[in-house]
Design a protein around this motif. Structure first.
Motif, PDB file in Angstrom:
ATOM      1  N   ASP A 184       0.846  -1.194   0.000  1.00  0.00           N
ATOM      2  CA  ASP A 184       0.000   0.000   0.000  1.00  0.00           C
ATOM      3  C   ASP A 184       0.882   1.246   0.000  1.00  0.00           C
ATOM      4  O   ASP A 184       1.401   1.642   1.042  1.00  0.00           O
ATOM      5  CB  ASP A 184      -0.900   0.001   1.239  1.00  0.00           C
ATOM      6  N   PRO A 185       1.065   1.893  -1.158  1.00  0.00           N
ATOM      7  CA  PRO A 185       1.935   3.081  -1.209  1.00  0.00           C
ATOM      8  C   PRO A 185       1.327   4.292  -0.519  1.00  0.00           C
ATOM      9  O   PRO A 185       2.027   5.273  -0.257  1.00  0.00           O
ATOM     10  CB  PRO A 185       2.101   3.325  -2.721  1.00  0.00           C
ATOM     11  N   GLU A 186       0.042   4.241  -0.213  1.00  0.00           N
ATOM     12  CA  GLU A 186      -0.632   5.378   0.422  1.00  0.00           C
ATOM     13  C   GLU A 186      -0.607   5.309   1.945  1.00  0.00           C
ATOM     14  O   GLU A 186      -1.018   6.260   2.626  1.00  0.00           O
ATOM     15  CB  GLU A 186      -2.101   5.447  -0.051  1.00  0.00           C
ATOM     16  N   PHE A 187      -0.119   4.192   2.488  1.00  0.00           N
ATOM     17  CA  PHE A 187      -0.134   4.046   3.946  1.00  0.00           C
ATOM     18  C   PHE A 187       0.798   5.072   4.579  1.00  0.00           C
ATOM     19  O   PHE A 187       1.955   5.213   4.189  1.00  0.00           O
ATOM     20  CB  PHE A 187       0.293   2.637   4.349  1.00  0.00           C
ATOM     21  N   ALA A 188       0.282   5.821   5.551  1.00  0.00           N
ATOM     22  CA  ALA A 188       1.068   6.845   6.245  1.00  0.00           C
ATOM     23  C   ALA A 188       1.260   6.429   7.698  1.00  0.00           C
ATOM     24  O   ALA A 188       0.311   6.016   8.373  1.00  0.00           O
ATOM     25  CB  ALA A 188       0.377   8.195   6.169  1.00  0.00           C
ATOM     26  N   VAL A 189       2.494   6.547   8.165  1.00  0.00           N
ATOM     27  CA  VAL A 189       2.810   6.170   9.538  1.00  0.00           C
ATOM     28  C   VAL A 189       2.512   7.340  10.470  1.00  0.00           C
ATOM     29  O   VAL A 189       3.010   8.451  10.269  1.00  0.00           O
ATOM     30  CB  VAL A 189       4.290   5.764   9.660  1.00  0.00           C
ATOM     31  N   THR A 190       1.719   7.109  11.470  1.00  0.00           N
ATOM     32  CA  THR A 190       1.418   8.119  12.481  1.00  0.00           C
ATOM     33  C   THR A 190       2.277   7.872  13.710  1.00  0.00           C
ATOM     34  O   THR A 190       2.796   6.763  13.903  1.00  0.00           O
ATOM     35  CB  THR A 190      -0.060   8.052  12.886  1.00  0.00           C
TER      36      THR A 190
END
Length: 365
Positions: A63-69
Protein backbone atom coordinates in the motif's frame (compact mmCIF):
# COMPACT_ATOMS: atom_id res chain seq x y z
CA UNK A 1 -14.42 -16.34 30.94
CA UNK A 2 -13.53 -14.86 34.30
CA UNK A 3 -10.82 -16.51 36.35
CA UNK A 4 -10.51 -15.26 39.88
CA UNK A 5 -8.24 -16.05 42.75
CA UNK A 6 -8.31 -14.98 46.35
CA UNK A 7 -4.54 -15.00 46.57
CA UNK A 8 -2.58 -11.77 46.31
CA UNK A 9 -0.53 -11.42 43.12
CA UNK A 10 2.77 -11.86 44.92
CA UNK A 11 1.51 -15.14 46.41
CA UNK A 12 0.79 -16.82 43.07
CA UNK A 13 3.11 -19.78 42.54
CA UNK A 14 4.27 -21.59 39.43
CA UNK A 15 1.88 -24.43 40.27
CA UNK A 16 -0.99 -21.90 40.31
CA UNK A 17 0.03 -20.68 36.83
CA UNK A 18 0.21 -24.24 35.47
CA UNK A 19 -3.23 -25.03 36.88
CA UNK A 20 -4.70 -21.84 35.40
CA UNK A 21 -3.22 -22.63 31.98
CA UNK A 22 -4.71 -26.15 32.09
CA UNK A 23 -8.13 -24.65 32.88
CA UNK A 24 -7.79 -22.16 30.06
CA UNK A 25 -6.96 -24.87 27.55
CA UNK A 26 -9.79 -27.10 28.83
CA UNK A 27 -12.22 -24.23 28.31
CA UNK A 28 -10.79 -23.52 24.85
CA UNK A 29 -11.38 -27.12 23.80
CA UNK A 30 -15.12 -26.55 24.21
CA UNK A 31 -15.28 -22.87 23.18
CA UNK A 32 -16.24 -21.51 19.76
CA UNK A 33 -13.84 -19.73 17.40
CA UNK A 34 -15.63 -16.46 18.16
CA UNK A 35 -15.23 -16.89 21.91
CA UNK A 36 -11.52 -17.57 21.48
CA UNK A 37 -11.15 -14.54 19.17
CA UNK A 38 -12.63 -12.30 21.85
CA UNK A 39 -9.75 -13.11 24.16
CA UNK A 40 -6.81 -10.77 24.52
CA UNK A 41 -4.39 -11.75 21.69
CA UNK A 42 -1.65 -12.27 24.26
CA UNK A 43 -3.81 -14.91 25.97
CA UNK A 44 -4.88 -16.44 22.66
CA UNK A 45 -1.25 -17.15 21.86
CA UNK A 46 -1.23 -19.59 24.77
CA UNK A 47 -3.59 -21.74 22.72
CA UNK A 48 -1.41 -22.81 19.77
CA UNK A 49 -3.74 -25.55 18.56
CA UNK A 50 -6.88 -23.40 18.44
CA UNK A 51 -8.12 -21.39 15.44
CA UNK A 52 -7.91 -17.62 15.89
CA UNK A 53 -10.53 -15.52 14.14
CA UNK A 54 -8.58 -12.33 14.95
CA UNK A 55 -5.83 -13.42 12.50
CA UNK A 56 -7.51 -12.94 9.08
CA UNK A 57 -5.95 -13.66 5.69
CA UNK A 58 -3.14 -11.11 5.26
CA UNK A 59 -2.93 -8.72 2.34
CA UNK A 60 -0.13 -9.38 -0.14
CA UNK A 61 -0.45 -6.00 -1.86
CA UNK A 62 1.92 -3.14 -0.96
CA UNK A 63 0.00 0.00 0.00
CA UNK A 64 1.93 3.08 -1.21
CA UNK A 65 -0.63 5.38 0.42
CA UNK A 66 -0.13 4.05 3.95
CA UNK A 67 1.07 6.85 6.25
CA UNK A 68 2.81 6.17 9.54
CA UNK A 69 1.42 8.12 12.48
CA UNK A 70 3.18 8.66 15.80
CA UNK A 71 0.62 6.36 17.39
CA UNK A 72 1.33 3.59 14.88
CA UNK A 73 5.09 4.06 15.22
CA UNK A 74 4.76 3.59 18.98
CA UNK A 75 3.34 0.10 18.39
CA UNK A 76 6.30 -1.09 16.29
CA UNK A 77 8.49 -3.72 17.99
CA UNK A 78 12.05 -2.68 18.88
CA UNK A 79 14.02 -5.77 19.81
CA UNK A 80 17.39 -4.02 19.97
CA UNK A 81 16.13 -1.86 22.82
CA UNK A 82 14.44 -4.76 24.55
CA UNK A 83 15.07 -5.88 28.13
CA UNK A 84 18.32 -7.50 29.19
CA UNK A 85 16.50 -10.84 29.39
CA UNK A 86 16.69 -10.94 25.56
CA UNK A 87 20.51 -10.84 25.55
CA UNK A 88 22.08 -13.91 23.99
CA UNK A 89 25.38 -15.12 25.36
CA UNK A 90 27.41 -13.50 28.13
CA UNK A 91 26.22 -10.18 29.52
CA UNK A 92 29.49 -8.44 28.76
CA UNK A 93 30.32 -4.88 27.74
CA UNK A 94 31.05 -4.45 24.01
CA UNK A 95 33.72 -1.82 23.34
CA UNK A 96 32.68 -1.09 19.73
CA UNK A 97 29.42 -1.79 17.92
CA UNK A 98 28.10 0.14 14.96
CA UNK A 99 28.33 0.41 11.19
CA UNK A 100 31.23 0.46 8.74
CA UNK A 101 31.72 1.73 5.21
CA UNK A 102 28.61 3.77 4.62
CA UNK A 103 29.61 6.16 1.89
CA UNK A 104 28.69 9.69 0.94
CA UNK A 105 30.35 12.79 -0.50
CA UNK A 106 32.00 14.97 2.16
CA UNK A 107 33.53 18.43 1.77
CA UNK A 108 36.96 18.91 3.34
CA UNK A 109 38.89 22.14 3.84
CA UNK A 110 42.39 22.21 2.32
CA UNK A 111 45.56 23.97 3.44
CA UNK A 112 45.33 26.53 0.63
CA UNK A 113 41.87 27.66 1.87
CA UNK A 114 39.96 25.71 -0.73
CA UNK A 115 37.23 23.10 -0.32
CA UNK A 116 37.16 19.70 -1.97
CA UNK A 117 34.35 17.12 -2.11
CA UNK A 118 35.50 13.52 -1.77
CA UNK A 119 33.74 10.18 -1.65
CA UNK A 120 34.18 9.14 1.97
CA UNK A 121 33.77 5.85 3.78
CA UNK A 122 32.43 6.40 7.30
CA UNK A 123 32.66 4.06 10.28
CA UNK A 124 30.77 4.94 13.44
CA UNK A 125 30.73 2.88 16.62
CA UNK A 126 29.70 3.26 20.24
CA UNK A 127 30.22 1.24 23.38
CA UNK A 128 27.44 -1.00 24.67
CA UNK A 129 26.88 -1.62 28.35
CA UNK A 130 26.66 -5.20 29.58
CA UNK A 131 22.96 -5.02 30.44
CA UNK A 132 21.80 -3.50 27.13
CA UNK A 133 20.57 -5.72 24.31
CA UNK A 134 21.84 -3.61 21.40
CA UNK A 135 21.71 -0.31 19.53
CA UNK A 136 19.65 1.08 16.66
CA UNK A 137 22.25 1.08 13.88
CA UNK A 138 20.31 3.54 11.71
CA UNK A 139 20.62 6.21 14.42
CA UNK A 140 24.36 6.39 13.75
CA UNK A 141 23.71 7.29 10.12
CA UNK A 142 20.95 9.74 11.04
CA UNK A 143 23.23 11.44 13.57
CA UNK A 144 26.02 11.71 11.01
CA UNK A 145 23.76 13.09 8.29
CA UNK A 146 22.91 16.05 10.52
CA UNK A 147 26.48 17.23 9.91
CA UNK A 148 27.18 15.77 6.46
CA UNK A 149 26.57 19.03 4.57
CA UNK A 150 29.20 20.90 6.59
CA UNK A 151 32.85 21.27 5.59
CA UNK A 152 34.43 18.67 7.81
CA UNK A 153 37.02 19.30 10.44
CA UNK A 154 37.82 17.70 13.78
CA UNK A 155 35.36 20.14 15.40
CA UNK A 156 32.50 18.95 13.17
CA UNK A 157 33.47 15.34 13.90
CA UNK A 158 33.33 16.13 17.60
CA UNK A 159 29.78 17.45 17.24
CA UNK A 160 28.74 14.30 15.34
CA UNK A 161 30.36 12.18 18.03
CA UNK A 162 28.44 14.02 20.76
CA UNK A 163 25.21 13.25 18.88
CA UNK A 164 26.15 9.55 18.77
CA UNK A 165 26.61 9.45 22.52
CA UNK A 166 23.34 11.31 23.19
CA UNK A 167 21.17 9.50 20.64
CA UNK A 168 22.44 6.04 21.53
CA UNK A 169 22.86 6.64 25.28
CA UNK A 170 26.45 5.44 25.21
CA UNK A 171 29.57 6.46 27.15
CA UNK A 172 32.35 5.90 24.56
CA UNK A 173 32.19 6.47 20.81
CA UNK A 174 34.39 6.52 17.72
CA UNK A 175 33.99 8.12 14.31
CA UNK A 176 36.30 7.42 11.40
CA UNK A 177 36.27 8.77 7.84
CA UNK A 178 38.44 7.30 5.05
CA UNK A 179 39.03 8.84 1.64
CA UNK A 180 41.53 9.28 -1.17
CA UNK A 181 43.03 12.77 -1.03
CA UNK A 182 44.40 14.17 -4.33
CA UNK A 183 47.46 16.42 -4.48
CA UNK A 184 49.05 17.73 -7.67
CA UNK A 185 52.70 16.64 -7.75
CA UNK A 186 55.41 18.01 -10.06
CA UNK A 187 57.81 15.50 -11.63
CA UNK A 188 61.47 15.59 -10.64
CA UNK A 189 62.99 17.26 -13.75
CA UNK A 190 60.58 17.56 -16.68
CA UNK A 191 58.05 19.82 -14.98
CA UNK A 192 55.11 17.52 -15.73
CA UNK A 193 52.28 17.48 -13.18
CA UNK A 194 49.88 14.78 -12.09
CA UNK A 195 47.59 13.90 -9.21
CA UNK A 196 48.88 11.64 -6.46
CA UNK A 197 46.10 10.10 -4.35
CA UNK A 198 46.82 9.56 -0.66
CA UNK A 199 44.81 7.13 1.47
CA UNK A 200 43.89 9.18 4.54
CA UNK A 201 41.63 8.53 7.51
CA UNK A 202 40.45 10.93 10.19
CA UNK A 203 39.40 9.52 13.52
CA UNK A 204 37.76 11.06 16.55
CA UNK A 205 37.65 8.91 19.68
CA UNK A 206 35.94 9.61 22.98
CA UNK A 207 37.11 7.24 25.69
CA UNK A 208 36.52 7.65 29.42
CA UNK A 209 35.40 11.22 28.81
CA UNK A 210 38.60 12.18 26.92
CA UNK A 211 38.56 13.18 23.24
CA UNK A 212 41.37 12.12 20.92
CA UNK A 213 42.05 13.38 17.37
CA UNK A 214 43.82 10.91 15.12
CA UNK A 215 45.03 11.09 11.52
CA UNK A 216 46.20 8.13 9.44
CA UNK A 217 48.20 8.27 6.19
CA UNK A 218 49.41 5.58 3.81
CA UNK A 219 52.60 6.91 2.20
CA UNK A 220 53.90 4.98 -0.82
CA UNK A 221 57.60 5.15 -1.67
CA UNK A 222 60.46 3.28 -3.31
CA UNK A 223 63.06 1.62 -1.10
CA UNK A 224 66.49 0.69 -2.46
CA UNK A 225 68.30 -1.93 -0.39
CA UNK A 226 71.61 -0.48 0.94
CA UNK A 227 73.23 -3.92 0.98
CA UNK A 228 72.23 -4.65 -2.60
CA UNK A 229 73.49 -1.20 -3.68
CA UNK A 230 76.92 -1.81 -2.14
CA UNK A 231 77.17 -5.30 -3.65
CA UNK A 232 76.26 -3.95 -7.08
CA UNK A 233 78.93 -1.27 -6.84
CA UNK A 234 81.43 -3.91 -5.69
CA UNK A 235 80.72 -5.98 -8.82
CA UNK A 236 81.23 -2.92 -11.01
CA UNK A 237 84.48 -1.77 -9.40
CA UNK A 238 86.14 -5.15 -8.77
CA UNK A 239 85.03 -7.13 -11.82
CA UNK A 240 83.65 -4.62 -14.31
CA UNK A 241 80.36 -6.44 -14.02
CA UNK A 242 77.11 -4.58 -14.65
CA UNK A 243 74.77 -5.09 -11.67
CA UNK A 244 71.68 -3.34 -10.38
CA UNK A 245 70.54 -3.05 -6.75
CA UNK A 246 67.04 -4.24 -5.94
CA UNK A 247 64.37 -1.76 -4.94
CA UNK A 248 60.65 -2.12 -4.43
CA UNK A 249 57.40 -0.31 -3.89
CA UNK A 250 56.96 0.22 -0.16
CA UNK A 251 54.19 1.50 2.08
CA UNK A 252 54.27 3.22 5.46
CA UNK A 253 51.06 3.59 7.45
CA UNK A 254 51.58 6.60 9.69
CA UNK A 255 49.09 7.21 12.51
CA UNK A 256 49.35 10.31 14.69
CA UNK A 257 47.41 11.76 17.60
CA UNK A 258 46.99 15.48 17.03
CA UNK A 259 47.49 17.31 20.32
CA UNK A 260 47.50 21.00 19.41
CA UNK A 261 47.03 23.37 16.52
CA UNK A 262 45.88 22.41 13.04
CA UNK A 263 47.62 19.56 11.28
CA UNK A 264 46.59 19.63 7.63
CA UNK A 265 46.56 16.56 5.42
CA UNK A 266 49.25 18.23 3.34
CA UNK A 267 51.39 18.78 6.47
CA UNK A 268 51.50 15.08 7.32
CA UNK A 269 52.30 14.23 3.69
CA UNK A 270 55.13 16.80 3.72
CA UNK A 271 56.55 15.27 6.91
CA UNK A 272 56.53 11.82 5.32
CA UNK A 273 58.21 13.12 2.15
CA UNK A 274 60.88 14.95 4.17
CA UNK A 275 61.67 11.70 5.98
CA UNK A 276 61.75 9.49 2.88
CA UNK A 277 61.92 11.55 -0.34
CA UNK A 278 61.72 8.59 -2.74
CA UNK A 279 57.94 8.84 -3.13
CA UNK A 280 56.57 6.99 -6.15
CA UNK A 281 56.01 9.26 -9.16
CA UNK A 282 52.88 10.13 -11.12
CA UNK A 283 54.10 11.61 -14.42
CA UNK A 284 57.57 10.82 -15.80
CA UNK A 285 59.75 11.40 -18.86
CA UNK A 286 63.16 9.82 -19.35
CA UNK A 287 64.88 12.59 -17.41
CA UNK A 288 62.49 11.99 -14.51
CA UNK A 289 63.19 8.26 -14.52
CA UNK A 290 66.91 8.95 -14.43
CA UNK A 291 66.41 11.44 -11.61
CA UNK A 292 64.38 8.88 -9.67
CA UNK A 293 67.21 6.33 -10.00
CA UNK A 294 69.65 8.93 -8.69
CA UNK A 295 67.29 9.87 -5.85
CA UNK A 296 67.01 6.22 -4.79
CA UNK A 297 70.78 5.80 -4.89
CA UNK A 298 71.14 8.87 -2.66
CA UNK A 299 68.60 7.50 -0.15
CA UNK A 300 69.03 3.72 0.23
CA UNK A 301 67.07 2.44 3.25
CA UNK A 302 66.30 -0.73 5.12
CA UNK A 303 62.83 -1.03 6.63
CA UNK A 304 64.33 -0.22 10.05
CA UNK A 305 65.78 3.00 8.61
CA UNK A 306 62.41 4.00 7.18
CA UNK A 307 60.62 3.62 10.52
CA UNK A 308 63.24 5.72 12.33
CA UNK A 309 63.36 8.41 9.64
CA UNK A 310 59.57 8.85 9.86
CA UNK A 311 59.87 8.86 13.65
CA UNK A 312 62.46 11.65 13.54
CA UNK A 313 60.16 13.95 11.56
CA UNK A 314 57.06 13.19 13.64
CA UNK A 315 58.80 13.78 16.98
CA UNK A 316 60.00 17.19 15.81
CA UNK A 317 56.46 18.48 15.13
CA UNK A 318 54.84 19.99 18.28
CA UNK A 319 51.33 19.32 16.94
CA UNK A 320 51.87 15.57 17.11
CA UNK A 321 51.67 13.54 20.31
CA UNK A 322 51.68 9.74 20.29
CA UNK A 323 52.24 8.09 16.93
CA UNK A 324 52.75 4.76 15.20
CA UNK A 325 54.67 3.89 12.03
CA UNK A 326 54.09 0.58 10.25
CA UNK A 327 56.39 0.07 7.27
CA UNK A 328 56.35 -2.70 4.67
CA UNK A 329 59.03 -3.14 2.01
CA UNK A 330 57.54 -5.53 -0.52
CA UNK A 331 60.78 -7.18 -1.59
CA UNK A 332 61.78 -7.77 -5.20
CA UNK A 333 64.67 -9.99 -4.03
CA UNK A 334 62.76 -12.20 -1.61
CA UNK A 335 59.42 -13.98 -1.75
CA UNK A 336 58.46 -12.28 1.48
CA UNK A 337 58.20 -8.70 2.77
CA UNK A 338 60.36 -6.81 5.25
CA UNK A 339 58.25 -5.06 7.91
CA UNK A 340 58.67 -2.89 11.00
CA UNK A 341 56.41 -1.32 13.63
CA UNK A 342 57.48 1.67 15.73
CA UNK A 343 55.26 3.34 18.34
CA UNK A 344 55.87 6.40 20.48
CA UNK A 345 53.60 6.91 23.50
CA UNK A 346 50.94 4.61 24.98
CA UNK A 347 47.99 5.49 22.69
CA UNK A 348 49.00 3.14 19.85
CA UNK A 349 50.76 0.47 21.88
CA UNK A 350 49.55 -3.09 21.31
CA UNK A 351 50.95 -6.42 22.41
CA UNK A 352 49.15 -8.22 19.59
CA UNK A 353 48.72 -7.33 15.93
CA UNK A 354 45.94 -8.12 13.50
CA UNK A 355 47.18 -11.27 11.69
CA UNK A 356 46.31 -9.66 8.34
CA UNK A 357 47.66 -6.21 9.17
CA UNK A 358 50.57 -6.25 6.75
CA UNK A 359 48.49 -7.62 3.88
CA UNK A 360 46.48 -4.37 3.99
CA UNK A 361 49.63 -2.36 3.21
CA UNK A 362 49.73 -3.38 -0.44
CA UNK A 363 49.21 -0.36 -2.64
CA UNK A 364 46.95 -1.08 -5.59
CA UNK A 365 47.38 1.36 -8.43
Amino acid sequence: MNMQTTKAHDEITRDDAVAALEKLRAWAAEASVTEIAELDPAIARLLPDQPKANYPALSRAYDPEFAVTPEYRATLPDLQNGPSSLIKGEKQQIQHVGISNFRLPIRFHTRDNGDIALQTSVTGTVSLEADKKGINMSRIMRSFYKHAEKTFSFEVMEAALADYITDLESFDARLQMRFGYPMKITSLRSGLEGYQYYDIALEKVQQDGVLHKVMHLDYVYSSTCPCSLELSEHARSERGQLATPHSQRSVARISVRVTEGMLWFEDLIDLARAAVPTETQVMVKREDEQAFAELNAANPIFVEDAARLFCEQLKADPRIGDFRVIASHQESLHSHDAVSVLTDGPFFEAQSLDPKLFTTLFHVG
